[in-house]
Write a protein that holds these residues in place. Structure first.
Motif, PDB file in Angstrom:
ATOM      1  N   ALA A  59       3.567   8.899 -15.071  1.00  0.00           N
ATOM      2  CA  ALA A  59       5.006   8.634 -14.926  1.00  0.00           C
ATOM      3  C   ALA A  59       5.305   7.978 -13.582  1.00  0.00           C
ATOM      4  O   ALA A  59       6.152   7.083 -13.492  1.00  0.00           O
ATOM      5  N   ASP A  60       4.589   8.390 -12.520  1.00  0.00           N
ATOM      6  CA  ASP A  60       4.756   7.766 -11.208  1.00  0.00           C
ATOM      7  C   ASP A  60       4.332   6.297 -11.251  1.00  0.00           C
ATOM      8  O   ASP A  60       4.999   5.426 -10.697  1.00  0.00           O
ATOM      9  N   VAL A  61       3.208   6.046 -11.896  1.00  0.00           N
ATOM     10  CA  VAL A  61       2.692   4.678 -12.019  1.00  0.00           C
ATOM     11  C   VAL A  61       3.678   3.828 -12.827  1.00  0.00           C
ATOM     12  O   VAL A  61       4.016   2.708 -12.428  1.00  0.00           O
ATOM     13  N   ASP A  62       4.150   4.371 -13.935  1.00  0.00           N
ATOM     14  CA  ASP A  62       5.105   3.642 -14.774  1.00  0.00           C
ATOM     15  C   ASP A  62       6.386   3.325 -14.007  1.00  0.00           C
ATOM     16  O   ASP A  62       6.931   2.223 -14.134  1.00  0.00           O
TER      17      ASP A  62
ATOM     18  N   SER B 220       0.818  -1.220   0.000  1.00  0.00           N
ATOM     19  CA  SER B 220       0.000   0.000   0.000  1.00  0.00           C
ATOM     20  C   SER B 220       0.844   1.259   0.000  1.00  0.00           C
ATOM     21  O   SER B 220       0.539   2.217  -0.711  1.00  0.00           O
ATOM     22  N   GLU B 221       1.898   1.254   0.817  1.00  0.00           N
ATOM     23  CA  GLU B 221       2.709   2.472   0.917  1.00  0.00           C
ATOM     24  C   GLU B 221       3.391   2.821  -0.405  1.00  0.00           C
ATOM     25  O   GLU B 221       3.662   3.977  -0.678  1.00  0.00           O
ATOM     26  N   LYS B 222       3.627   1.840  -1.250  1.00  0.00           N
ATOM     27  CA  LYS B 222       4.229   2.119  -2.560  1.00  0.00           C
ATOM     28  C   LYS B 222       3.196   2.682  -3.531  1.00  0.00           C
ATOM     29  O   LYS B 222       3.558   3.355  -4.487  1.00  0.00           O
ATOM     30  N   ARG B 223       1.926   2.394  -3.291  1.00  0.00           N
ATOM     31  CA  ARG B 223       0.870   2.867  -4.191  1.00  0.00           C
ATOM     32  C   ARG B 223       0.361   4.251  -3.821  1.00  0.00           C
ATOM     33  O   ARG B 223      -0.326   4.883  -4.608  1.00  0.00           O
ATOM     34  N   LYS B 224       0.699   4.715  -2.635  1.00  0.00           N
ATOM     35  CA  LYS B 224       0.250   6.039  -2.205  1.00  0.00           C
ATOM     36  C   LYS B 224       1.009   7.125  -2.954  1.00  0.00           C
ATOM     37  O   LYS B 224       2.151   6.945  -3.332  1.00  0.00           O
ATOM     38  N   ASN B 225       0.363   8.230  -3.146  1.00  0.00           N
ATOM     39  CA  ASN B 225       0.978   9.425  -3.736  1.00  0.00           C
ATOM     40  C   ASN B 225       1.435   9.241  -5.180  1.00  0.00           C
ATOM     41  O   ASN B 225       2.396   9.878  -5.604  1.00  0.00           O
TER      42      ASN B 225
ATOM     43  N   VAL C 188      -7.344 -19.358 -15.660  1.00  0.00           N
ATOM     44  CA  VAL C 188      -7.034 -18.508 -14.526  1.00  0.00           C
ATOM     45  C   VAL C 188      -7.386 -17.059 -14.817  1.00  0.00           C
ATOM     46  O   VAL C 188      -7.046 -16.524 -15.872  1.00  0.00           O
ATOM     47  N   ALA C 189      -8.058 -16.428 -13.866  1.00  0.00           N
ATOM     48  CA  ALA C 189      -8.319 -14.990 -13.925  1.00  0.00           C
ATOM     49  C   ALA C 189      -7.459 -14.331 -12.864  1.00  0.00           C
ATOM     50  O   ALA C 189      -7.394 -14.799 -11.730  1.00  0.00           O
ATOM     51  N   LEU C 190      -6.768 -13.262 -13.242  1.00  0.00           N
ATOM     52  CA  LEU C 190      -5.986 -12.475 -12.294  1.00  0.00           C
ATOM     53  C   LEU C 190      -6.814 -11.258 -11.932  1.00  0.00           C
ATOM     54  O   LEU C 190      -7.343 -10.588 -12.805  1.00  0.00           O
ATOM     55  N   THR C 191      -6.914 -10.957 -10.654  1.00  0.00           N
ATOM     56  CA  THR C 191      -7.662  -9.775 -10.265  1.00  0.00           C
ATOM     57  C   THR C 191      -6.898  -8.983  -9.232  1.00  0.00           C
ATOM     58  O   THR C 191      -6.045  -9.508  -8.526  1.00  0.00           O
ATOM     59  N   CYS C 192      -7.197  -7.703  -9.204  1.00  0.00           N
ATOM     60  CA  CYS C 192      -6.593  -6.787  -8.243  1.00  0.00           C
ATOM     61  C   CYS C 192      -7.575  -5.654  -8.023  1.00  0.00           C
ATOM     62  O   CYS C 192      -8.778  -5.849  -8.162  1.00  0.00           O
ATOM     63  N   PHE C 193      -7.070  -4.477  -7.750  1.00  0.00           N
ATOM     64  CA  PHE C 193      -7.922  -3.360  -7.377  1.00  0.00           C
ATOM     65  C   PHE C 193      -8.226  -2.420  -8.530  1.00  0.00           C
ATOM     66  O   PHE C 193      -9.351  -1.973  -8.698  1.00  0.00           O
ATOM     67  N   GLU C 194      -7.241  -2.083  -9.322  1.00  0.00           N
ATOM     68  CA  GLU C 194      -7.387  -1.062 -10.361  1.00  0.00           C
ATOM     69  C   GLU C 194      -8.230  -1.546 -11.527  1.00  0.00           C
ATOM     70  O   GLU C 194      -8.126  -2.683 -11.948  1.00  0.00           O
ATOM     71  N   ARG C 195      -9.040  -0.645 -12.054  1.00  0.00           N
ATOM     72  CA  ARG C 195      -9.897  -0.972 -13.197  1.00  0.00           C
ATOM     73  C   ARG C 195      -9.104  -1.020 -14.497  1.00  0.00           C
ATOM     74  O   ARG C 195      -9.189  -1.976 -15.254  1.00  0.00           O
ATOM     75  N   ALA C 196      -8.344   0.015 -14.790  1.00  0.00           N
ATOM     76  CA  ALA C 196      -7.630   0.113 -16.063  1.00  0.00           C
ATOM     77  C   ALA C 196      -6.395  -0.790 -16.057  1.00  0.00           C
ATOM     78  O   ALA C 196      -5.595  -0.718 -15.126  1.00  0.00           O
ATOM     79  N   PRO C 197      -6.236  -1.617 -17.090  1.00  0.00           N
ATOM     80  CA  PRO C 197      -5.092  -2.529 -17.130  1.00  0.00           C
ATOM     81  C   PRO C 197      -3.747  -1.818 -16.991  1.00  0.00           C
ATOM     82  O   PRO C 197      -2.850  -2.312 -16.328  1.00  0.00           O
TER      83      PRO C 197
ATOM     84  N   ASP D  39      -3.076   0.708 -15.307  1.00  0.00           N
ATOM     85  CA  ASP D  39      -2.898   1.248 -13.955  1.00  0.00           C
ATOM     86  C   ASP D  39      -2.758   0.146 -12.910  1.00  0.00           C
ATOM     87  O   ASP D  39      -2.761   0.432 -11.724  1.00  0.00           O
ATOM     88  N   CYS D  40      -2.667  -1.091 -13.356  1.00  0.00           N
ATOM     89  CA  CYS D  40      -2.601  -2.212 -12.420  1.00  0.00           C
ATOM     90  C   CYS D  40      -1.426  -3.110 -12.743  1.00  0.00           C
ATOM     91  O   CYS D  40      -1.034  -3.243 -13.906  1.00  0.00           O
ATOM     92  N   HIS D  41      -0.894  -3.741 -11.716  1.00  0.00           N
ATOM     93  CA  HIS D  41       0.261  -4.612 -11.901  1.00  0.00           C
ATOM     94  C   HIS D  41      -0.089  -5.976 -12.485  1.00  0.00           C
ATOM     95  O   HIS D  41       0.798  -6.781 -12.749  1.00  0.00           O
ATOM     96  N   ARG D  42      -1.377  -6.243 -12.755  1.00  0.00           N
ATOM     97  CA  ARG D  42      -1.763  -7.509 -13.396  1.00  0.00           C
ATOM     98  C   ARG D  42      -0.981  -7.719 -14.691  1.00  0.00           C
ATOM     99  O   ARG D  42      -0.549  -8.818 -14.993  1.00  0.00           O
ATOM    100  N   HIS D  43      -0.819  -6.622 -15.446  1.00  0.00           N
ATOM    101  CA  HIS D  43      -0.114  -6.766 -16.721  1.00  0.00           C
ATOM    102  C   HIS D  43       1.349  -7.162 -16.513  1.00  0.00           C
ATOM    103  O   HIS D  43       1.910  -7.896 -17.322  1.00  0.00           O
TER     104      HIS D  43
END
Length: 159
Positions: free
Chosen positions: A96-99, A86-91, A130-139, A141-145
């Motif tokens: 560019a931050d997400v990338d 969580s602390e890595k996802r804050k702020n 297998v389905a991978l799921t997480c929190f973010e809606r947009a692929p 914006d999520c580490h699933r990819h």
């Protein structure tokens, strides 16, 4: 997302069942609708990649989601070691931050998670859908990819 393993495209002497996996985000719907969506897509196993599988949305915390999956014949597995703290996802203010976060995750974290990646790969190799799921809606914006890429999967289709 539909992802097809590169090995399913390789011609070999023995017949190999094509290996497929699906990566999805749980849409903003009721948990039963999500279960039906997954079942309609042929999913047999939901791999939850959230480090902390809690949710304020009814039906999406770990126990409720596992029960909901079981009620429609889908196995639920939690792989917290593939989550991002969580602390890595804050702020994260910009793309560019997400990338940068994902680059760090792929460079520094995923290579240390061989056991969890092997577990996912074994499920796919055994014929699980297998389905991978997480929190973010947009692929993007999520580490699933990142996890899907680490598995060597191709042909992505977001559900």
């Amino acid at each position: 997302w539909y992802l097809t393993s590169p090995s399913s495209r390789t011609m070999v002497a023995t017949a190999i069942r094509p290996r497929r996996t699906i990566a999805v985000h749980l849409p903003p719907a009721d948990a039963p609708q999500v279960g039906q969506t997954l079942r309609d897509a042929g999913v047999t196993l939901l791999a939850d990649l959230r480090q902390n599988p809690i949710s304020r949305k009814k039906g999406f915390s770990q126990n409720a989601l596992a029960q909901g999956c079981a009620s429609v014949g889908i196995r639920y597995e939690h792989l917290p070691e593939l989550g991002i703290a969580s602390e890595k996802r804050k702020n994260l203010a910009t793309q560019a931050d997400v990338d940068a976060l994902f680059a760090e995750y792929e460079r520094d974290w995923l290579p240390t998670q061989g056991a969890a990646l092997a577990k996912l790969g074994a499920w796919v190799a055994a014929g699980e859908r297998v389905a991978l799921t997480c929190f973010e809606r947009a692929p993007g914006d999520c580490h699933r990819h990142c996890v899907a890429e680490a598995l060597g999967c191709l042909d992505v289709k977001h559900l």
